[in-house]
Design a protein around this motif. Structure first.
Motif, short mmCIF file in Angstrom:
data_model
loop_
_atom_site.label_atom_id
_atom_site.label_comp_id
_atom_site.label_asym_id
_atom_site.label_seq_id
_atom_site.Cartn_x
_atom_site.Cartn_y
_atom_site.Cartn_z
N HIS A 186 0.83 -1.21 0.00
CA HIS A 186 0.00 0.00 0.00
C HIS A 186 0.86 1.26 0.00
CE1 HIS A 186 -2.63 3.20 1.72
NE2 HIS A 186 -3.36 2.77 0.71
N GLU A 187 1.93 1.26 0.80
CA GLU A 187 2.83 2.43 0.81
C GLU A 187 3.38 2.69 -0.59
OE1 GLU A 187 4.46 1.62 5.32
OE2 GLU A 187 5.91 1.52 3.66
N ASN A 188 3.73 1.61 -1.27
CA ASN A 188 4.27 1.77 -2.62
C ASN A 188 3.20 2.26 -3.60
OD1 ASN A 188 6.76 1.04 -1.72
ND2 ASN A 188 6.59 -1.09 -2.35
N TYR A 189 1.98 1.80 -3.39
CA TYR A 189 0.87 2.32 -4.20
C TYR A 189 0.76 3.83 -4.01
CZ TYR A 189 -3.77 3.98 -5.19
OH TYR A 189 -4.80 4.76 -5.65
N VAL A 190 0.78 4.28 -2.76
CA VAL A 190 0.65 5.71 -2.47
C VAL A 190 1.79 6.49 -3.14
CG1 VAL A 190 0.64 7.47 -0.64
CG2 VAL A 190 -0.59 5.31 -0.30
N SER A 191 2.98 5.95 -3.05
CA SER A 191 4.14 6.62 -3.65
C SER A 191 3.98 6.74 -5.18
CB SER A 191 5.39 5.84 -3.26
OG SER A 191 6.42 6.10 -4.16
N ILE A 192 3.53 5.67 -5.80
CA ILE A 192 3.33 5.69 -7.26
C ILE A 192 2.19 6.66 -7.60
CG2 ILE A 192 2.57 4.32 -9.27
CD1 ILE A 192 3.92 1.86 -7.83
N TYR A 193 1.10 6.57 -6.86
CA TYR A 193 -0.06 7.43 -7.11
C TYR A 193 0.33 8.91 -7.03
CZ TYR A 193 -4.69 9.50 -6.77
OH TYR A 193 -5.81 10.26 -7.01
N GLU A 194 1.09 9.24 -5.98
CA GLU A 194 1.43 10.65 -5.80
C GLU A 194 2.35 11.17 -6.89
OE1 GLU A 194 2.42 10.82 -1.62
OE2 GLU A 194 0.28 11.12 -1.12
N LYS A 195 3.23 10.32 -7.35
CA LYS A 195 4.12 10.73 -8.43
C LYS A 195 3.32 10.97 -9.72
CE LYS A 195 8.43 9.06 -7.78
NZ LYS A 195 9.32 7.91 -7.78
N VAL A 196 2.41 10.07 -10.00
CA VAL A 196 1.61 10.17 -11.22
C VAL A 196 0.63 11.35 -11.12
CG1 VAL A 196 -0.09 8.98 -12.66
CG2 VAL A 196 1.87 7.72 -11.75
N ALA A 197 0.10 11.58 -9.90
CA ALA A 197 -0.87 12.67 -9.72
C ALA A 197 -0.25 14.04 -9.99
CB ALA A 197 -1.42 12.62 -8.30
N LYS A 198 1.07 14.14 -9.89
CA LYS A 198 1.74 15.42 -10.14
C LYS A 198 1.77 15.78 -11.62
CE LYS A 198 4.97 15.79 -6.29
NZ LYS A 198 5.81 14.61 -6.01
N LEU A 199 1.56 14.78 -12.47
CA LEU A 199 1.60 15.05 -13.92
C LEU A 199 0.42 15.91 -14.33
CD1 LEU A 199 2.34 11.55 -15.53
CD2 LEU A 199 3.85 13.54 -15.50
N LYS A 200 0.70 16.92 -15.13
CA LYS A 200 -0.37 17.77 -15.66
C LYS A 200 -0.86 17.14 -16.97
CE LYS A 200 0.44 21.34 -12.78
NZ LYS A 200 0.94 20.45 -11.69
N ASP A 201 -2.11 17.46 -17.34
CA ASP A 201 -2.67 16.89 -18.56
C ASP A 201 -1.78 17.13 -19.79
OD1 ASP A 201 -4.76 15.83 -17.25
OD2 ASP A 201 -6.22 17.38 -17.81
N TRP A 202 -1.22 18.34 -19.87
CA TRP A 202 -0.39 18.63 -21.05
C TRP A 202 0.89 17.79 -21.05
CZ3 TRP A 202 4.56 20.39 -20.31
CH2 TRP A 202 4.85 21.00 -19.08
N GLN A 203 1.38 17.46 -19.84
CA GLN A 203 2.58 16.62 -19.78
C GLN A 203 2.26 15.21 -20.26
OE1 GLN A 203 3.34 17.49 -15.58
NE2 GLN A 203 5.43 18.05 -16.14
N ILE A 204 1.07 14.73 -19.89
CA ILE A 204 0.67 13.39 -20.32
C ILE A 204 0.53 13.37 -21.85
CG2 ILE A 204 -1.17 11.65 -20.21
CD1 ILE A 204 -1.64 12.60 -17.30
N ARG A 205 -0.07 14.44 -22.40
CA ARG A 205 -0.22 14.50 -23.86
C ARG A 205 1.15 14.48 -24.53
NH1 ARG A 205 -4.50 17.94 -22.80
NH2 ARG A 205 -3.22 19.79 -23.08
N GLU A 206 2.08 15.24 -23.95
CA GLU A 206 3.43 15.27 -24.52
C GLU A 206 4.11 13.92 -24.43
OE1 GLU A 206 6.16 18.34 -23.09
OE2 GLU A 206 4.97 19.77 -24.24
#
Ligand SMILES: Nc1nc2c(ncn2[C@@H]2O[C@H](COP(=O)(O)OP(=O)(O)OP(=O)(O)O)[C@@H](O)[C@H]2O)c(=O)[nH]1
Ligand SMILES: [Mg+2]
Ligand SMILES: [Zn+2]
Length: 303
Positions: free
Chosen positions: A276-296
């Motif tokens: 679960h801790e690792n899930y949170v760590s992955i989630y938080e890293k991914v949540a920082k991505l902005k939509d335009w970054q994902i498109r890029e």
């Protein structure tokens, strides 16, 4: 004349295609693929034709089931993540990121805990077995568990991944000699250079199975593994799935929300706390991505 086959070796620009007639052809991809943003990868089924001289050109990619960009391989059936409790001890976050990346891309993960002659791997194995994954305990020194692992490798493309020095190449040599992988040959050829990271080779067992050895990495990043959509990550942790509908909020992130069924399962011991801790760590890293970054990122994924 149009021909069909599978890309069994790729250096990025030049590819070897094993044609349906059993012959191998050196091919280049047409420029249009880069424009389309979908470049042929090792593992792809393609059509190709003879161009001028001896040159062959890949014309089209046939129904691609899935793909990874690290390593760049398409149509992967199984991602075997090799771990070890002996030095270099596997980083649990890296392990969970790779498993989640496999799930995210529709690839079946399996965990191999190697070097059990040096340090027992039962505790680590138990965590992943309870989560619902296939787990193998192996030693390439004593041969323990090798036969069982060998039997599990079947048709389709199996990719070996895991940090450097866990024994991926040793395991391939010992468990799957029919794939003709040689530790020295692999490390020599693939090496670690900047321009060699795109080199991928599929080793075939002549029965429809392929394996891909990957040079080890020191760091795994969820974004590099294409985990772009934070909402999809929880379902990439197999043991979370039964709880995902039980939270108070429909949009629960399962990180620190009140009345979250996943967190409750962690507290009750039904879900491993480190997972679960690792899930949170992955989630938080991914949540920082902005939509335009994902498109890029998606646009740059042409490789
Ligand atoms: N004790 C022990 N050592 C092992 C085992 N399997 C591999 N090793 C050793 O671990 C070292 C690394 O093995 P490799 O097979 O090259 O590891 P790798 O994962 O392919 O490493 P990279 O190619 O750098 O990513 C070698 O010295 C192996 O002899 C094992 O089951 N037990
Ligand atoms: Mg290796
Ligand atoms: Zn929740």
């Amino acid at each position: 004349m149009m021909n069909r086959g599978r890309i069994v070796r790729s250096t990025g620009d030049r590819m070897t295609v094993m044609a349906d007639d059993g012959k191998q052809y050196i091919c280049r991809a047409r420029g249009k693929f880069r424009l389309d943003g979908r470049f042929p990868l090792a593992g792809d089924l393609v059509t190709f034709r003879r161009a001028e001289g001896d040159e062959h050109l890949i014309e089209s990619i046939l129904d691609r089931k899935n793909y990874l960009i690290r390593p760049p391989v398409a149509n992967v059936s199984r991602l075997c993540v090799i771990a070890s409790m002996a030095p270099p001890v596997t980083d649990r976050l890296a392990l969970d990121t790779l498993i989640a990346a496999a799930e995210y891309n529709g690839i079946t993960p399996a965990v191999v805990v190697n070097k059990i002659d040096a340090v027992p791997g039962e505790a680590l194995a138990a965590v992943y077995r309870r989560a619902g994954y296939d787990v193998f305990l192996t030693s390439t020194k004593t041969g323990e568990g090798i036969e069982e692992f060998r039997k599990s490798v079947g048709e389709g493309i199996t990719v070996f991944a895991g940090s450097s020095g866990v024994g991926k190449s040793s395991l391939l040599n010992l468990a799957l000699p029919e794939f003709h992988v040689k530790t020295s040959r692999i490390s020599e050829r693939i090496g670690r250079g900047r321009h060699t990271t795109r080199h991928v080779e599929l080793f075939s067992d002549k029965k429809g199975g392929y394996v891909v050895d990957t040079p080890g990495f020191s760091h795994v990043d969820p974004v590099q593994m294409m985990l772009y959509d934070k909402k999809r990550i929880a379902s990439c942790f197999a043991e979370f799935r039964p709880y995902l509908q039980g939270c108070r909020y429909d949009d629960c992130a399962h990180t620190r929300e009140e009345d979250c069924a996943v967190i409750r399962a962690v507290e009750e011991g039904a879900i491993d706390r480190v997972r679960h801790e690792n899930y949170v760590s992955i989630y938080e890293k991914v949540a920082k991505l902005k939509d335009w970054q994902i498109r890029e990122l998606l646009a740059s994924e042409t490789i």
